[in-house]
Design a protein around this motif. Structure first.
Motif, mmCIF file in Angstrom:
data_model
loop_
_atom_site.group_PDB
_atom_site.id
_atom_site.type_symbol
_atom_site.label_atom_id
_atom_site.label_comp_id
_atom_site.label_asym_id
_atom_site.label_seq_id
_atom_site.Cartn_x
_atom_site.Cartn_y
_atom_site.Cartn_z
ATOM 1 N N ASP A 158 1.009 -5.488 -0.211
ATOM 2 C CA ASP A 158 1.813 -5.141 0.955
ATOM 3 C C ASP A 158 3.286 -5.333 0.598
ATOM 4 O OD1 ASP A 158 2.837 -4.587 3.458
ATOM 5 O OD2 ASP A 158 2.203 -6.495 4.348
ATOM 6 N N ARG B 218 14.181 -5.206 -2.974
ATOM 7 C CA ARG B 218 13.889 -3.825 -2.580
ATOM 8 C C ARG B 218 12.493 -3.433 -3.035
ATOM 9 N NH1 ARG B 218 17.443 -3.636 -6.730
ATOM 10 N NH2 ARG B 218 16.818 -2.527 -8.610
ATOM 11 N N ARG B 219 11.960 -2.479 -2.311
ATOM 12 C CA ARG B 219 10.678 -1.879 -2.701
ATOM 13 C C ARG B 219 10.997 -0.830 -3.735
ATOM 14 N NH1 ARG B 219 6.163 0.241 -3.149
ATOM 15 N NH2 ARG B 219 4.560 0.904 -1.765
ATOM 16 N N ASP C 10 5.919 -3.515 1.310
ATOM 17 C CA ASP C 10 6.843 -3.328 2.433
ATOM 18 C C ASP C 10 6.898 -4.582 3.300
ATOM 19 O OD1 ASP C 10 7.591 -0.710 1.761
ATOM 20 O OD2 ASP C 10 5.803 0.101 2.724
ATOM 21 N N ARG D 84 10.213 -6.941 3.926
ATOM 22 C CA ARG D 84 10.690 -7.249 5.286
ATOM 23 C C ARG D 84 10.729 -8.758 5.535
ATOM 24 N NH1 ARG D 84 7.491 -2.827 6.627
ATOM 25 N NH2 ARG D 84 5.803 -4.202 7.283
#
Length: 192
Positions: A179, A126-127, A181, A185
């Motif tokens: 980055d 998770r972020r 996110d 992903r």
């Protein structure tokens, strides 16, 4: 003797990173996908380098009447600047790497941390932006600028080897990625 070897190896790796940075190459990022983490610390490292240069000039002026001391301190100060720039270079040329062929995520920080996490051991990703990190058993915080942005929880521990060779089993790994996110992903797609 072992500690001396570790320190020499560290210095060599920092200097090699500086050469790679000048040549615009990366270390160990092929064939995977690289995720950088150095952007957030560039200004701080530039500030450290600037302070080291100011110190070099000040010491040169103060020691101009003492040639032996001047030469020694000039060498040490210039080497200090090279090490600071080399540390920043090592964070640029040694990014995190998501390697689908190998089935692992390689988490790195300078030349100090290089942890391979098998994708099948990742329970969740998770972020999560964190600015404070309390040391805890079974957790590894790979901070950049006192922050982490990605949290991995593992199904079973992986072994992290510290700078001086001590082994630690970790089940939670927090680290920073520019980055975050995109990395979360990509990890989500890779685990499916």
């Amino acid at each position: 003797m072992r500690i001396a070897r570790l320190l020499v190896r560290h210095e060599v790796r920092v200097l090699v990173s500086l050469v790679l940075w000048v040549a615009r190459r990366t270390h160990g990022a092929q064939p995977g996908r690289a995720f950088g983490y150095a952007r957030g610390q560039g200004a701080v490292m530039a500030g450290f380098a600037f302070v080291c240069v100011v110190e070099t000039v000040a010491m040169s002026v103060l020691l101009r009447d003492f040639p032996t001391a001047h030469a020694v301190f000039l060498f040490l100060d210039v080497y200090g600047v090279v090490v600071v720039v080399g540390l920043h270079a090592s964070s640029v040329v040694r990014p995190h790497v998501l390697d689908l062929e190998d089935g692992s995520l390689r988490i790195r920080r300078y030349v100090h941390v290089d942890l391979r996490v098998p994708l099948e051991r990742i329970a969740s990703v998770r972020r999560e932006l964190r600015m404070t990190h309390e040391p805890a058993d079974g957790e590894l915080n790979v901070e950049v600028g006192s922050r982490t942005s990605v949290t991995l929880e593992l199904t079973e521990p992986v072994t992290h080897v510290t700078f001086f060779g001590r082994r630690r089993e970790v089940r939670v790994v927090r680290f920073h990625a520019d980055d975050a996110d995109g990395l979360v992903r990509a990890l989500g797609r890779a685990r499916v």
